[in-house]
Design an enzyme around this catalytic site. Sequence first.
Site, PDB file in Angstrom:
ATOM      1  N   ASP A   1       5.037  -9.956  15.977  1.00 43.88           N
ATOM      2  CA  ASP A   1       5.716  -9.768  14.698  1.00 43.88           C
ATOM      3  C   ASP A   1       6.999  -8.984  14.915  1.00 43.88           C
ATOM      4  OD1 ASP A   1       6.242 -10.127  12.064  1.00 43.88           O
ATOM      5  OD2 ASP A   1       4.826  -8.629  11.333  1.00 43.88           O
TER       6      ASP A   1
ATOM      7  N   GLY B   1       0.830  -1.185   0.000  1.00 39.36           N
ATOM      8  CA  GLY B   1       0.000   0.000   0.000  1.00 39.36           C
ATOM      9  C   GLY B   1       0.864   1.234   0.000  1.00 39.36           C
ATOM     10  N   GLU B   2       0.361   2.278   0.597  1.00 42.08           N
ATOM     11  CA  GLU B   2       1.085   3.528   0.503  1.00 42.08           C
ATOM     12  C   GLU B   2       1.371   4.126   1.865  1.00 42.08           C
ATOM     13  OE1 GLU B   2      -1.070   6.291  -1.893  1.00 42.08           O
ATOM     14  OE2 GLU B   2      -1.190   4.878  -3.546  1.00 42.08           O
TER      15      GLU B   2
END
Lengths: 300, 585
Positions: free
Chosen positions: B173, B52-53
């Site tokens: 994570d 994505g961005e």
Amino acid sequence: MSHLSNPLATAEQLYQKTSTNALPIELQDSIRFYTARLTQAAGILLRLPQDITAQANVLLFRYWLVDGLLEHEFSDISAATLYLTAKISASPRSLRSITNVYAYLLSPTPSDPESYYLSESSYISFRNRLLDIEGHVINALGFNTHVALPHPLAVTYLQTLDVFSLPGNKGKDVAKRTIAYLNSALLSPQMLYLTHQPASLATAAIYLAAREIRVKMPEVEWWEVFDCEREELGFLVVGMGSLEGVARRGREVWGEKGWISREDINGELVKLGVNIGNGGQVEDEEAQMARLLDEKVGDA
Amino acid sequence: MATPIQHASPQSNGVSPRAFAAQHARLPNNFRGCSRITDYDILGKLGEGTFGEVHRAKSKKTGTIVALKKILMHNEKDGFPITALREIKLLKLLSHPNVLKLEEMAVEHHSKSSTDKRKRAIMYMVTPYMDHDLSGLLENPSVKFTEPQIKCYMLQLLEGLRYLHDNKILHRDMKAANLLINNKGILQIADFGLARHYDEPVPVAGHGGGEAHRDYTTLVVTRWYRPPELLLHLRKYTTAIDLWGVGCVFGEMLVGKPILSGDSDPNQLKIIFDLVGTPTEETMPGWKSLPGAEGLSFPTKPSTLWPRFSSYGSGAISLLSDLLKLDWRKRVNAIDALKHPYFHTAPLPARAGDLPTFEDSHELDRRKFRGQKAAPPPAPKGGTVGMGPTGGWGEPNGNGNPGFGPPNGGYGGYRQHNGSRYPQSGYRNGVPPPPPQEERRPAWRRDDGRPSGLPPRPPPVDYHDGRLDRPDGYRSRSREIERPPQRNRVGAPNVDTYIPSYGPDSARRDDRRRRDDRDDRRHHDRGERERDRGLDYDERSRSAITHSRSRSPIRERDRVREREPLERERDRDRDRDRERDIYRR
């Protein structure tokens, strides 16, 4: 972490959304009280833990201070906040369950199953409305979906006050009344959960419950230990006790109705001779035709 | 004299804890809507593509530079993605100097003129702008970490993690790419896309991660940072899984590249055991009875930690071996790791403010230098963020809310509907392999005209052939001895497979979502069917796909899909057997 405190409404928000509203304050009260009650009923039917229903009502009131009261149909906004709150909790409920429960609650004759049967097309349109409103709600709240509730605090406070060691069942009775006061306060159009922190709400509920059950509290100003000032306590005690009046006035206006809609409010406004533009979104003919057509197709 | 810990802890970087708290307290006294995207001047894209961005932007109100991370929404059948909602709710409750702060949410409305009501607004997560991420920094050949610097980062990482664990949050994570660093030397933990609340008591000093009482999904943590117990499918895991990741990051900072970069799950286990020794009843009690250990046996091998890391000193090795303990019950927790002698012995940790500053390291920049597209890293297996088939999301229960009853049945399939990051497909690991070594030259050899503010480093020794010593690209011991503090990453096979993460949102989410789109219908159908089987499907298909990774993952995937399910199942079993064979030997 700010688990124990809530964002509170600013004075400006409270003023702008209530006092400068064209809607008579009595009707605003009715909308808040009846809609919160609808959420509460839906929460029970959906077998949601009370803390989720309570959070939903707090979010609902918060939303109404950002967007207007008449922005959405009351039952829709109630369902949407309940859906959203359950979704982020440990007890999510499906859209199907939510829509079914609201169809049941809104049906004019709950004894007749046909009156709350939700056709596929009306389910889809209800669902789409909910999802649309959900977006409005999280946007209006700036994603602040955390709500700290006073209930667990109240229990801790009662333990601290050594209430449970009282002879007989008095301790339990006080606890029950305390929780009852806290739950009633959720329905209060005074929006107590938006103006006071959980610690104060818990303290006030304990004060009322202890007085009612006639449990002797310490002679000293014990509430100060729980971060509640005397003045605040006094205000909350009055506020929590005033719900009865709201319910009574509601009954005078709405009779035995369990919930009210925007249409009811509009009817009442007409009676009062007040005309406000934004609320009267009565379905226009074209939209009504489209809806009827959709329902036909869905049922076929 | 101040103790080294206080010396280097972020609170003492000129800011007292009280002042910090005052600066960072979330204003509890109002709730107002999201800000608008127009409140920000977009300064440029920081990253794009697979995840994505992310944009760099300047707030018009405060003038601060922030990172804006777009939340992608596709076919959200159940409204706003629940994963994002949870992540945001979680982040809004956190406040620590070493945890990336979610400043606010910004919304981009579509122009009123557009009549398409289906077009929803786009949401952005607004976080402080951080100049680098650790993975990118390590990849930058002009950056060389000193020991005081590594100690400083490690202290901050452990401080942040201690805070998270103390607040009952499992990060799940932990990896270099999720650790952001700014030019003030502050390190922050980012990306809470896989985080969740855990139900057990918080870690206490001297007792590691404690014991887990309930099952969690094992489909978490990026492979290179995944602890052995997760690879063996332990479901009752603890905060110790994050500490393994810290160990991997620590090793990565010392060596200059990921130390355990397995190309498949079995391979990951193998290289873990090559490094820390094969599990025995002593080093990892009960490992044989873990679901994933079935049929596995290894020739006993001792730990090679000491010889491999000998050049970094005994303190570093001691901490590393505490963090990379096979036995998750004995693995050190963040509280105890902070007290490790490593941080109290010379050279003492640097102060964050004294650290050198570096040229920005972002994915786009690096890609530009490299002149080619970076391959994505191995994605975590993912999981149901916050709620697996095994359970619900523990509410931040600091207020002790009652009523978090047992999870509702069938909710495990929820995430398929909201198009969240973990479609049921097990192909999320079908990540294209890094480009062949021959076609690529290390960044430092290509980018001559690079606008680096730092003096060029002498050309490092080419380790291309050295790589052949070991299948995993690990440098041989003899080389390390020849050239001890070789810390920059040179043409190792996995060097480029990194994507920075600026928001708490992660790369893989978007990546996977896109894939999800491609055959949306299929996923949904399958989602329904597979829901009852829960994670099982994921796990099985995962082992099937590991084989096709090195070929063309996409085509392979389609081919597999077109076959009959039964046949597919058989293949999967066969593949799994084949993988296991490696260990039976």
